[in-house]
Write an enzyme that holds these catalytic residues in place. Structure first.
Site, PDB file in Angstrom:
ATOM      1  N   ASP A  30       0.850  -1.192   0.000  1.00 24.26           N
ATOM      2  CA  ASP A  30       0.000   0.000   0.000  1.00 24.26           C
ATOM      3  C   ASP A  30       0.889   1.246   0.000  1.00 24.26           C
ATOM      4  O   ASP A  30       1.888   1.326   0.715  1.00 24.26           O
ATOM      5  CB  ASP A  30      -0.916  -0.006   1.228  1.00 24.26           C
ATOM      6  N   HIS A  99     -10.372  -5.669  -3.138  1.00 29.07           N
ATOM      7  CA  HIS A  99      -9.026  -5.904  -2.611  1.00 29.07           C
ATOM      8  C   HIS A  99      -9.088  -6.197  -1.133  1.00 29.07           C
ATOM      9  O   HIS A  99     -10.028  -5.813  -0.435  1.00 29.07           O
ATOM     10  CB  HIS A  99      -8.110  -4.709  -2.879  1.00 29.07           C
ATOM     11  N   HIS A 101      -6.879  -5.806   2.316  1.00 37.75           N
ATOM     12  CA  HIS A 101      -5.746  -5.237   3.042  1.00 37.75           C
ATOM     13  C   HIS A 101      -5.228  -6.307   4.000  1.00 37.75           C
ATOM     14  O   HIS A 101      -6.013  -6.898   4.757  1.00 37.75           O
ATOM     15  CB  HIS A 101      -6.186  -4.041   3.888  1.00 37.75           C
TER      16      HIS A 101
END
Ligand code: 5GP
Ligand code: ZN
Length: 113
Positions: A30, A99, A101
Protein backbone atom coordinates in the site's frame (compact mmCIF):
# COMPACT_ATOMS: atom_id res chain seq x y z
CA UNK A 1 -11.47 -2.06 -16.80
CA UNK A 2 -9.48 0.60 -18.64
CA UNK A 3 -10.08 3.36 -16.09
CA UNK A 4 -9.39 1.37 -12.92
CA UNK A 5 -6.29 2.17 -10.84
CA UNK A 6 -5.78 -1.40 -9.64
CA UNK A 7 -6.32 -2.85 -13.13
CA UNK A 8 -3.52 -0.52 -14.26
CA UNK A 9 -1.29 -1.64 -11.37
CA UNK A 10 -1.95 -5.29 -12.28
CA UNK A 11 -0.87 -4.71 -15.89
CA UNK A 12 2.14 -2.66 -14.79
CA UNK A 13 0.88 0.50 -16.47
CA UNK A 14 1.13 2.10 -13.02
CA UNK A 15 4.18 0.97 -11.02
CA UNK A 16 3.88 -0.71 -7.64
CA UNK A 17 6.02 -2.67 -5.22
CA UNK A 18 4.93 -6.22 -5.95
CA UNK A 19 5.15 -8.82 -3.22
CA UNK A 20 3.35 -11.73 -4.93
CA UNK A 21 1.77 -12.62 -8.25
CA UNK A 22 0.16 -15.64 -9.82
CA UNK A 23 -2.39 -16.04 -12.60
CA UNK A 24 -5.30 -15.12 -10.29
CA UNK A 25 -4.05 -12.48 -7.85
CA UNK A 26 -1.59 -9.60 -7.63
CA UNK A 27 -0.28 -8.31 -4.29
CA UNK A 28 1.66 -5.11 -3.65
CA UNK A 29 2.54 -2.69 -0.87
CA UNK A 30 0.00 0.00 0.00
CA UNK A 31 1.30 3.46 -0.93
CA UNK A 32 0.06 4.83 2.41
CA UNK A 33 0.77 2.04 4.91
CA UNK A 34 -1.31 1.89 8.08
CA UNK A 35 0.95 -0.69 9.75
CA UNK A 36 4.59 -1.86 9.35
CA UNK A 37 3.28 -4.44 6.86
CA UNK A 38 0.38 -3.26 4.69
CA UNK A 39 -0.10 -5.34 1.57
CA UNK A 40 -3.04 -5.19 -0.84
CA UNK A 41 -4.11 -8.54 -2.27
CA UNK A 42 -6.08 -7.94 -5.45
CA UNK A 43 -7.89 -10.46 -7.66
CA UNK A 44 -6.80 -9.82 -11.26
CA UNK A 45 -10.37 -10.01 -12.54
CA UNK A 46 -12.14 -6.67 -12.13
CA UNK A 47 -14.80 -7.01 -9.41
CA UNK A 48 -15.84 -3.64 -7.97
CA UNK A 49 -16.38 -4.72 -4.38
CA UNK A 50 -17.72 -7.56 -2.26
CA UNK A 51 -21.24 -6.93 -3.62
CA UNK A 52 -19.89 -8.15 -6.94
CA UNK A 53 -18.84 -11.56 -5.62
CA UNK A 54 -21.01 -14.37 -6.99
CA UNK A 55 -20.99 -18.13 -7.50
CA UNK A 56 -19.37 -17.47 -10.89
CA UNK A 57 -16.33 -15.59 -9.55
CA UNK A 58 -15.97 -16.51 -5.86
CA UNK A 59 -13.07 -18.88 -6.60
CA UNK A 60 -10.80 -15.84 -6.89
CA UNK A 61 -11.82 -14.80 -3.37
CA UNK A 62 -11.09 -18.28 -2.04
CA UNK A 63 -7.75 -18.21 -3.83
CA UNK A 64 -6.95 -14.81 -2.33
CA UNK A 65 -7.41 -16.32 1.12
CA UNK A 66 -5.11 -19.21 0.20
CA UNK A 67 -2.43 -16.70 -0.80
CA UNK A 68 -2.81 -14.38 2.20
CA UNK A 69 -1.20 -16.78 4.73
CA UNK A 70 1.73 -17.30 2.36
CA UNK A 71 2.26 -13.54 2.13
CA UNK A 72 1.91 -13.20 5.90
CA UNK A 73 4.55 -15.88 6.40
CA UNK A 74 6.87 -14.27 3.87
CA UNK A 75 6.41 -10.92 5.63
CA UNK A 76 7.27 -12.50 8.98
CA UNK A 77 3.88 -11.83 10.55
CA UNK A 78 4.28 -14.59 13.11
CA UNK A 79 2.23 -12.71 15.71
CA UNK A 80 -0.83 -12.55 13.48
CA UNK A 81 -2.37 -10.09 11.09
CA UNK A 82 -5.66 -8.50 10.04
CA UNK A 83 -7.49 -8.83 6.71
CA UNK A 84 -9.84 -5.94 5.79
CA UNK A 85 -12.00 -5.34 2.74
CA UNK A 86 -13.93 -2.09 2.51
CA UNK A 87 -17.19 -2.03 0.55
CA UNK A 88 -18.83 1.26 -0.30
CA UNK A 89 -18.73 4.82 0.94
CA UNK A 90 -19.61 4.14 4.58
CA UNK A 91 -16.63 1.77 4.81
CA UNK A 92 -14.35 4.33 3.19
CA UNK A 93 -13.68 2.35 0.02
CA UNK A 94 -11.64 4.57 -2.29
CA UNK A 95 -10.64 2.17 -5.08
CA UNK A 96 -13.54 0.38 -6.76
CA UNK A 97 -11.70 -2.89 -7.42
CA UNK A 98 -12.08 -5.64 -4.83
CA UNK A 99 -9.03 -5.90 -2.61
CA UNK A 100 -7.93 -7.28 0.73
CA UNK A 101 -5.75 -5.24 3.04
CA UNK A 102 -3.28 -7.41 4.98
CA UNK A 103 -2.07 -5.49 8.01
CA UNK A 104 0.45 -6.54 10.62
CA UNK A 105 3.85 -6.10 12.17
CA UNK A 106 2.57 -4.46 15.33
CA UNK A 107 -0.23 -4.87 17.84
CA UNK A 108 -3.21 -3.50 15.93
CA UNK A 109 -5.81 -1.47 17.79
CA UNK A 110 -9.20 -3.08 18.10
CA UNK A 111 -11.37 -0.23 16.89
CA UNK A 112 -13.59 -1.43 14.09
CA UNK A 113 -15.64 1.73 13.51
P1 5GP B 1 -9.69 1.31 0.14
O1 5GP B 1 -9.73 2.67 0.78
O2 5GP B 1 -10.40 1.32 -1.20
O3 5GP B 1 -10.12 0.17 1.02
O4 5GP B 1 -8.16 1.01 -0.13
C1 5GP B 1 -7.46 1.57 -1.18
C2 5GP B 1 -6.00 1.55 -0.81
O5 5GP B 1 -5.23 1.77 -1.97
C3 5GP B 1 -5.61 2.65 0.19
O6 5GP B 1 -5.09 2.05 1.37
C4 5GP B 1 -4.57 3.46 -0.56
O7 5GP B 1 -3.51 3.89 0.27
C5 5GP B 1 -4.09 2.51 -1.63
N1 5GP B 1 -3.65 3.17 -2.84
C6 5GP B 1 -4.31 4.18 -3.51
N2 5GP B 1 -3.61 4.51 -4.62
C7 5GP B 1 -2.51 3.69 -4.65
C8 5GP B 1 -1.41 3.58 -5.57
O8 5GP B 1 -1.30 4.27 -6.58
N3 5GP B 1 -0.48 2.64 -5.27
C9 5GP B 1 -0.56 1.84 -4.16
N4 5GP B 1 0.43 0.94 -3.97
N5 5GP B 1 -1.58 1.93 -3.28
C10 5GP B 1 -2.54 2.84 -3.52
ZN1 ZN C 1 -10.08 -2.94 -11.82
Amino acid sequence: MSDCLFCKIITGEIPSTKVYEDETVFAFRDINPQAPTHVLVVPKVHIADSNGVSAENSAVVAHSFEVIPKIAQAEGLTGGYRVVSNCGADAGQTVQHLHFHVLGGKTLNLEMA
